[in-house]
Design an enzyme around this catalytic site. Structure first.
Site, short mmCIF file in Angstrom:
data_model
loop_
_atom_site.label_atom_id
_atom_site.label_comp_id
_atom_site.label_asym_id
_atom_site.label_seq_id
_atom_site.Cartn_x
_atom_site.Cartn_y
_atom_site.Cartn_z
N ASP A 183 -10.71 -0.63 14.27
CA ASP A 183 -11.26 -0.45 13.12
C ASP A 183 -12.72 0.13 12.91
O ASP A 183 -13.63 -0.44 12.20
CB ASP A 183 -11.18 -1.98 12.34
CG ASP A 183 -9.79 -2.35 12.22
OD1 ASP A 183 -8.69 -1.64 11.85
OD2 ASP A 183 -9.44 -3.73 12.35
N ASN A 192 0.90 -1.09 -0.03
CA ASN A 192 -0.04 -0.23 0.18
C ASN A 192 0.76 1.41 0.09
O ASN A 192 0.60 2.15 -0.94
CB ASN A 192 -1.09 0.06 1.27
CG ASN A 192 -2.14 -0.90 0.96
OD1 ASN A 192 -3.12 -0.42 0.27
ND2 ASN A 192 -2.18 -2.01 1.54
N HIS A 239 -8.31 -1.21 5.64
CA HIS A 239 -8.32 -2.38 6.16
C HIS A 239 -9.09 -3.18 5.22
O HIS A 239 -9.95 -2.74 4.56
CB HIS A 239 -9.48 -2.28 7.33
CG HIS A 239 -9.78 -3.35 8.01
ND1 HIS A 239 -9.10 -4.05 8.93
CD2 HIS A 239 -10.77 -4.20 7.90
CE1 HIS A 239 -9.40 -5.20 9.48
NE2 HIS A 239 -10.65 -5.23 8.84
N MET A 291 0.96 -2.78 12.48
CA MET A 291 0.15 -3.81 12.83
C MET A 291 0.17 -3.60 14.27
O MET A 291 0.58 -4.41 15.40
CB MET A 291 0.90 -5.28 12.94
CG MET A 291 0.89 -5.70 11.24
SD MET A 291 -0.82 -5.73 10.66
CE MET A 291 -1.07 -7.23 11.51
C1 GRF Z 1 -3.16 -4.70 4.06
O1 GRF Z 1 -3.98 -5.87 3.68
C2 GRF Z 1 -4.05 -3.62 4.96
O2 GRF Z 1 -5.40 -3.67 4.59
C3 GRF Z 1 -3.83 -4.10 6.13
O3 GRF Z 1 -2.55 -4.83 6.40
C4 GRF Z 1 -2.37 -5.10 4.87
C5 GRF Z 1 -0.91 -4.27 4.69
O4 GRF Z 1 -0.27 -4.83 3.42
N1 GRF Z 1 -4.04 -3.29 7.27
P1 GRF Z 1 0.83 -4.13 2.76
O5 GRF Z 1 1.92 -3.92 3.85
O6 GRF Z 1 0.35 -2.74 2.31
O7 GRF Z 1 1.34 -4.82 1.56
#
Ligand code: GRF
Length: 198
Positions: A148, A18, A112, A93
């Site tokens: 969330d 992301n 999310h 996380m």
């Molecule tokens: C994604 O699925 C996001 O929605 C969730 O954690 C994941 C992160 O993926 N909160 P990345 O590290 O952006 O590849």
């Protein structure tokens, strides 16, 4: 109409796909905002490499072995250094404590992998499959005091296909997440999404 250029601080813990979507959108001028720092609570996060490759300051602030209040106080100080307009949680996380939510009220968003309020918390894709849901999706929302639960800014949905596994669904969903996160930032830049303070 001229889009705002926001100073973004992106918080990560892992892969950073992301984050990469935001970096690419910024390079391709799909968004006007600038990622001024990427902060990870894990030194091994691939997201840090992605930031460095894009010449974005990449900061590791280890959370392991540290009391939560110490970690989050250090994190608050680090975030403030970069004077962000918006903090983006992109696969970060850790649950954000109240003090940090209040410090940046209405200036922190999260992506999310479910259609909230369905399937909050960990393993949202697995939860959707186990619930035999016919569709799922992703949500960009304002971070509030719950997990969330904050005001929803943007959602996009996809169908869950017969035979989908957690892995196959997660992969398909990720592409939608990337688009949704970029679209949300663009709408915020254009004042078409207004973040509420909670
Ligand atoms: C994604 O699925 C996001 O929605 C969730 O954690 C994941 C992160 O993926 N909160 P990345 O590290 O952006 O590849």
């Amino acid at each position: 109409m001229i889009s705002k250029s926001l100073r973004l601080v992106v918080l990560v813990s892992g892969r950073g796909s992301n984050l990469q979507a935001l970096i690419d959108a910024s390079v391709e001028k799909k968004i006007n905002s600038k990622i001024v720092a990427v902060i990870s609570n894990k030194a091994e996060a691939k997201a840090l490499e992605r930031a460095r490759k894009a010449s974005i300051p990449a900061v590791t602030l280890a959370s392991k072995g540290k009391p939560n209040d110490v970690f989050f106080s250090e994190l608050t100080t680090e975030i403030k250094k970069h004077k962000p307009d918006l903090i983006v949680l992109a696969g970060f996380m850790k649950i954000i404590p109240s003090a940090l939510v209040d410090e940046f009220a209405g200036r922190m968003i999260n992506i999310h992998p479910s259609l909230l309020p369905n399937f909050p918390g960990l393993n949202a894709q697995k939860q959707a499959i186990e619930a035999h849901a016919q569709k799922t999706g992703c949500t960009v929302h304002v971070v509030d005091h719950g997990c969330d639960t904050g005001p929803i800014l943007l959602q996009n949905e996809i169908e869950i296909l017969k035979g989908d596994t957690e892995d196959s669904l997660s992969k398909r969903l990720l592409a939608i997440e990337h688009q949704t996160l970029v679209a949300a930032i663009k709408l915020i830049e254009d004042d078409k999404l207004v973040l509420q303070r909670t």
